[in-house]
Design an enzyme around this catalytic site. Structure first.
Site: not given
Ligand code: LLP
Length: 421
Positions: A318, A277, A239, A275, A346
């Protein structure tokens, strides 16, 4: 810091000029820097030392097996959330005892796969799931090492779609019920408690929400130990956010994060797992694209690229910002103009940025999206029957295609005509 810099007027990935890759592979493509991936992984291991720890790369952010092998060879563990990700970690040569299995809906097949192939721990997220895992493990004659992902009801102060630590989110078990859940685990024959897990969201740009969650984990550790459980590992999730612009964004550094972990949890004698990423992969990758047309609209000019929302969905999904830069370095003082940067799909949502100030651009010019290594290629699709975007890994002066662009033949062959048509 990353290894994407201009040299002799051209953007390079480490020692490789971006146009050289484009000439070989065509566009669009993702390119990753091995040196940046390595550096970011090491920032975490250095930040957590001397505590016993394992940095488990969140495969969901960037799952190419070549990247996983690079990190696995450095000693990284892996955080997986599906059978497919588990198989990727194994294909990269990562031993089972460095793979943690997370995710809110692990199936029995996925549990079996990981128990047979070896797994460090399952991070459990619900009572039905823990009963299922106990049954699967018992049937295989093994005992599954587990933690429970607790939901600390902390506001991560990030985008609503990627916040996971509030009680209204689907993740984890409410921390207030944790003692009762651990008591049930102790009664289940196929499970063995090894620790506690927490993950409150992604792209966090402040330490305070982490600290609030970790403080609750600390209290829970003491309570569970008093109840007789063997809490020896704390999985603190991922995070930590990254800067997406080169302005004044300054999210906390891994060293600050590590120092806070040591301060809050360092005296508990637990092995720390994290963890991450995005912080490892995000600024390790670019998406490179080519201008198809420059279209003069009413009161605005559109830069129509050959990359689209199917290749990088974050802006449309987002409202995420990615810096878009020219591959040929802008000459200082030369004119610029605002462009709406769009793809050919499109949908109006296929817009990467509005009013982006860029040098005067022409058909065939190359541009690069920065900070695209995380949640870029992994979220790509073939929408509009556009081939899945290829990936390249650079190390020093070399580059290798680590996922080729599929041919239209390969794409068409996947569809099957029923006999009766
Ligand atoms: N661990 C767990 C249990 C997670 O759910 C996640 C991310 C991570 C670790 C890694 O978080 P990171 O260090 O990368 O922030 N697609 C979104 C991000 C989704 C994150 C989902 N979970 C995006 O493009 O921003």
């Amino acid at each position: 810091m990353d290894h994407f810099l201009y040299r002799d007027g051209l953007l390079h990935a480490e020692g490789v000029a971006i146009p050289d890759i484009a000439a070989t592979l065509g566009t669009p493509f993702y390119v990753y820097s091995a040196a940046t991936l390595t550096r970011h992984y090491r920032l975490f291991t250095e930040a957590l030392a001397p505590l016993p720890h394992l940095v488990c790369f969140a495969i969901k952010s960037l799952s190419n097996v070549a990247v996983l092998k690079l990190l696995g060879d450095l000693g990284a563990g892996m955080d997986v959330v599906s059978g497919g990700e588990y198989l990727r970690a194994k294909a990269a040569g990562v031993p089972g005892d460095r793979i943690v299995f997370s995710g809110v809906g692990k199936t029995r097949e996925e549990m079996r796969l990981a128990l047979e192939g070896g797994v460090r721990q399952f991070n459990l997220e619900s009572e039905p799931e823990m009963r299922a895992l106990s049954e699967v493990a018992t049937a295989l004659g093994v005992v599954a090492p587990v933690t429970v992902r607790v939901n600390p009801d902390v506001d991560a102060k990030t985008h609503a779609k990627i916040a996971t630590g509030k009680s209204e989110n689907k993740f984890g078990i409410p921390i207030a019920r944790a003692r009762e859940v651990y008591a049930e685990i102790a009664r289940l024959p196929g499970l063995k408690v090894v620790g506690i897990d927490v993950h409150i969201g992604s792209q966090l740009t402040e330490l305070a929400p982490f600290e609030a969650a970790f403080q609750k984990v600390r209290e829970l550790t003491l309570a569970l130990r008093a109840d007789g459980h063997d809490i020896r590992r704390l999985d603190l999730g991922g995070g930590l956010g990254i800067p997406y612009t080169r302005s004044n964004e300054a999210p906390p550094l891994p060293t600050d994060y590590g120092a806070m972990i040591k301060r809050t949890l360092g005296d508990l004698g637990c092995e720390i797992e994290i963890e991450p990423g995005r912080l490892i992969s995000g600024n390790s990758g670019l998406l490179v694209s080519q201008v198809i047309y420059v279209k003069n609209g009413e009161g605005r000019d559109f830069l129509i690229l050959d990359a689209a929302m199917n290749d990088l969905v974050r802006p449309s999904m987002y409202e995420a910002h990615h810096d878009i830069i020219p591959v040929a370095e802008a000459i200082p003082g030369s004119p610029t103009q605002p462009f709406d940067v769009v793809g050919p799909v499109c949908e109006t949502g296929d817009t990467f940025g509005k009013g982006r100030e860029l040098p005067l651009m022409a058909e065939g010019d190359l541009v690069a999206f920065r900070s695209a290594g995380a949640y870029g290629a992994v979220m790509a699709s073939e929408y509009n029957s556009r081939p899945l975007v290829p990936e390249v890994l650079v190390q020093g002066d070399h580059f290798a295609v680590i996922r080729a662009r599929p041919s239209f033949d390969e794409i068409l062959k996947r569809d099957i005509l029923p006999e009766w048509l």
